[in-house]
Motif scaffolding. Structure first.
Motif, mmCIF file in Angstrom:
data_model
loop_
_atom_site.group_PDB
_atom_site.id
_atom_site.type_symbol
_atom_site.label_atom_id
_atom_site.label_comp_id
_atom_site.label_asym_id
_atom_site.label_seq_id
_atom_site.Cartn_x
_atom_site.Cartn_y
_atom_site.Cartn_z
ATOM 1 N N GLY A 184 40.670 36.833 33.377
ATOM 2 C CA GLY A 184 40.493 36.445 35.126
ATOM 3 C C GLY A 184 40.913 34.583 35.707
ATOM 4 O O GLY A 184 40.828 34.410 37.043
ATOM 5 N N SER A 197 28.553 26.820 30.017
ATOM 6 C CA SER A 197 28.980 28.274 28.911
ATOM 7 C C SER A 197 29.200 27.683 27.706
ATOM 8 O O SER A 197 29.532 28.453 26.712
ATOM 9 C CB SER A 197 30.407 28.139 29.560
ATOM 10 O OG SER A 197 31.432 27.218 29.629
ATOM 11 N N TYR A 220 29.362 34.435 32.625
ATOM 12 C CA TYR A 220 31.009 33.895 32.199
ATOM 13 C C TYR A 220 30.571 33.365 33.287
ATOM 14 O O TYR A 220 31.819 32.544 33.969
ATOM 15 C CB TYR A 220 31.690 34.980 32.542
ATOM 16 C CG TYR A 220 33.033 35.223 32.331
ATOM 17 C CD1 TYR A 220 33.550 34.158 31.302
ATOM 18 C CD2 TYR A 220 33.757 36.224 32.582
ATOM 19 C CE1 TYR A 220 35.065 33.584 31.100
ATOM 20 C CE2 TYR A 220 35.129 35.368 32.321
ATOM 21 C CZ TYR A 220 35.415 34.176 32.200
ATOM 22 O OH TYR A 220 36.766 33.781 31.555
ATOM 23 N N GLY A 221 29.664 33.203 34.676
ATOM 24 C CA GLY A 221 30.141 32.813 35.606
ATOM 25 C C GLY A 221 30.535 30.866 36.408
ATOM 26 O O GLY A 221 31.231 30.837 35.604
ATOM 27 N N GLN A 259 35.544 38.392 42.012
ATOM 28 C CA GLN A 259 36.277 39.381 41.195
ATOM 29 C C GLN A 259 35.145 39.194 40.331
ATOM 30 O O GLN A 259 35.171 40.162 39.405
ATOM 31 C CB GLN A 259 37.635 38.861 39.857
ATOM 32 C CG GLN A 259 38.782 38.452 41.772
ATOM 33 C CD GLN A 259 39.843 38.748 41.273
ATOM 34 O OE1 GLN A 259 40.346 37.745 39.707
ATOM 35 N NE2 GLN A 259 40.702 39.334 41.321
ATOM 36 N N LEU A 260 34.547 38.246 39.445
ATOM 37 C CA LEU A 260 33.191 38.589 38.428
ATOM 38 C C LEU A 260 31.951 39.712 39.123
ATOM 39 O O LEU A 260 31.932 40.283 38.122
ATOM 40 C CB LEU A 260 32.215 37.216 38.580
ATOM 41 C CG LEU A 260 30.981 37.404 38.069
ATOM 42 C CD1 LEU A 260 32.082 37.823 35.629
ATOM 43 C CD2 LEU A 260 30.640 35.904 36.771
ATOM 44 N N ALA A 313 33.754 42.631 38.417
ATOM 45 C CA ALA A 313 34.239 43.335 36.967
ATOM 46 C C ALA A 313 32.595 43.070 36.965
ATOM 47 O O ALA A 313 32.997 44.581 35.613
ATOM 48 C CB ALA A 313 34.631 42.585 36.410
ATOM 49 N N VAL A 314 31.749 43.144 37.285
ATOM 50 C CA VAL A 314 29.905 43.434 36.662
ATOM 51 C C VAL A 314 29.720 45.201 37.311
ATOM 52 O O VAL A 314 29.518 46.058 36.822
ATOM 53 C CB VAL A 314 29.169 42.384 37.297
ATOM 54 C CG1 VAL A 314 27.746 43.829 37.046
ATOM 55 C CG2 VAL A 314 29.381 41.516 36.773
ATOM 56 N N ASN A 359 36.566 33.412 42.417
ATOM 57 C CA ASN A 359 35.846 34.037 41.582
ATOM 58 C C ASN A 359 35.020 34.986 41.371
ATOM 59 O O ASN A 359 34.843 35.596 40.416
ATOM 60 C CB ASN A 359 36.347 33.198 39.983
ATOM 61 C CG ASN A 359 37.769 32.645 39.924
ATOM 62 O OD1 ASN A 359 38.704 32.324 39.772
ATOM 63 N ND2 ASN A 359 37.596 30.993 39.275
ATOM 64 N N LEU A 398 33.161 30.570 35.029
ATOM 65 C CA LEU A 398 34.470 30.422 35.766
ATOM 66 C C LEU A 398 34.970 29.540 37.146
ATOM 67 O O LEU A 398 35.784 29.598 38.079
ATOM 68 C CB LEU A 398 34.248 32.135 36.678
ATOM 69 C CG LEU A 398 34.671 33.181 35.922
ATOM 70 C CD1 LEU A 398 34.725 34.662 36.654
ATOM 71 C CD2 LEU A 398 36.453 33.592 35.891
ATOM 72 N N LEU A 429 27.928 40.164 32.150
ATOM 73 C CA LEU A 429 29.316 39.180 32.456
ATOM 74 C C LEU A 429 29.263 38.246 33.506
ATOM 75 O O LEU A 429 29.864 36.982 33.577
ATOM 76 C CB LEU A 429 29.908 40.395 33.188
ATOM 77 C CG LEU A 429 30.996 41.058 32.062
ATOM 78 C CD1 LEU A 429 31.881 42.294 33.267
ATOM 79 C CD2 LEU A 429 31.988 40.393 31.271
ATOM 80 N N LEU A 430 27.681 38.360 34.089
ATOM 81 C CA LEU A 430 26.951 37.711 34.820
ATOM 82 C C LEU A 430 27.284 35.870 34.188
ATOM 83 O O LEU A 430 27.359 35.116 34.637
ATOM 84 C CB LEU A 430 25.931 36.776 35.151
ATOM 85 C CG LEU A 430 26.230 38.242 36.944
ATOM 86 C CD1 LEU A 430 25.094 38.944 37.196
ATOM 87 C CD2 LEU A 430 27.032 37.591 37.413
#
Lengths: 173, 113
Positions: A35, B24, A135-136, A119-120, A123-124, A116, A139, A132-133
């Motif tokens: 992404g 992260s 990953y925020g 898109q996130l 994707a979720v 982003n 991003l 997956l959040l």
């Protein structure tokens, strides 16, 4: 700007954005992170917004997404492009008038964050995996970096294109 | 005046980006790979306990992904999707970045055990 001239100008920008998008898609991402890409095509969207207007930029963006799907995409890719593109367009459209032209890159960064985020969230929704959040934050950092560069690109392009824009649009200094 | 505003945004974005990377990285540890398909956990693998690398095929009605499970890392070797993004991504070794195969709704994340 006269209607015909504007139409030609919009068509040109659409073609430019499409070519940039297709070529960028062919280059392997410098960082192997899902992404994340520079998003050079958004230079054109933001430029169109600043020089022509929000509606015109939206038309160019939509045309690019649909044509892009014909050239190099699938149905799910369109869904993702739309999720990112529409959110980014909304954010940039809302902020454009609030910042002077010198700070166009700030608008771009917020647009990239919106892209982003869209898109996130898509994707979720598609994978039904809320974790997956996590990953925020990564991003977000990526959007700030890419948004700055595409925003600076748009700043220079806007300056160069003002010459053709007939002075119909106001100059923001 | 203008300079101050520019500086403000540069500092704000730099802090936000650093915070994002920091957050992260905080999640960067972990040794347990959680493989999920369509939101359901498909299998959990303790990556530290892998002595000999082995292949694992995840096959659902959405498609097939062949994974390579090694000690401390996991990657997608093969996928029958058009994009191949998950294959190109290579191996992941920590929780900072997940592997996502969107067309197959496959997500691989590494977590703390």
């Amino acid at each position: 700007m006269r209607r015909t001239k504007k139409l030609v100008f919009m068509a040109l920008l659409t073609a430019l954005e499409l070519v940039i998008w297709v070529i960028e898609g062919q280059i392997p991402a410098p960082v192997p992170v899902p992404g994340v890409k520079l998003g050079l095509a958004s230079v054109i969207t933001l430029t169109a917004m600043a020089v022509l207007g929000r509606r015109e930029a939206g038309c160019i963006l939509l045309a690019r997404i649909l044509l892009g799907a014909l050239f190099a995409g699938s149905f799910s890719a369109v869904l993702f492009s739309l999720a990112g593109g529409v959110l980014s367009w909304l954010v940039m459209g809302a902020l454009l008038g609030l910042f002077p032209e010198k700070l166009l890159w700030v608008v771009s960064v917020f647009g990239a964050i919106g892209h982003n985020a869209g898109q996130l969230l898509a994707a979720v929704a598609v994978t039904r995996t809320p974790s997956l959040l996590w990953y925020g934050p990564a991003l977000l950092a990526a959007a700030i970096i890419t948004g700055t560069f595409t925003g600076l690109g748009a700043t220079y392009l806007v300056r160069a294109l003002r010459v053709y824009a007939d002075g119909k649009t106001e100059r923001r200094e | 005046m203008m300079k101050g505003k520019t500086l403000f945004w540069i500092v704000l974005f730099a802090l936000l980006a650093a915070g994002g990377i920091g957050l992260s990285l905080l999640r960067g540890g972990g040794t347990r790979a959680v493989i999920s398909v369509d939101g359901q956990v498909y299998r959990t693998v303790d990556l530290l306990a892998v002595a000999v690398p082995y292949e694992l095929t995840v096959e659902t009605e959405l498609g097939r992904n062949t994974l390579l499970v090694s000690q401390g890392s996991i990657q997608v070797l093969e996928a029958d999707c058009p994009g191949q993004d998950c294959v190109r991504q290579g191996a992941i070794t920590d929780g900072a970045i997940p592997i996502v195969c969107l067309p197959h709704k496959l997500v691989i994340q590494i977590e703390e055990p």
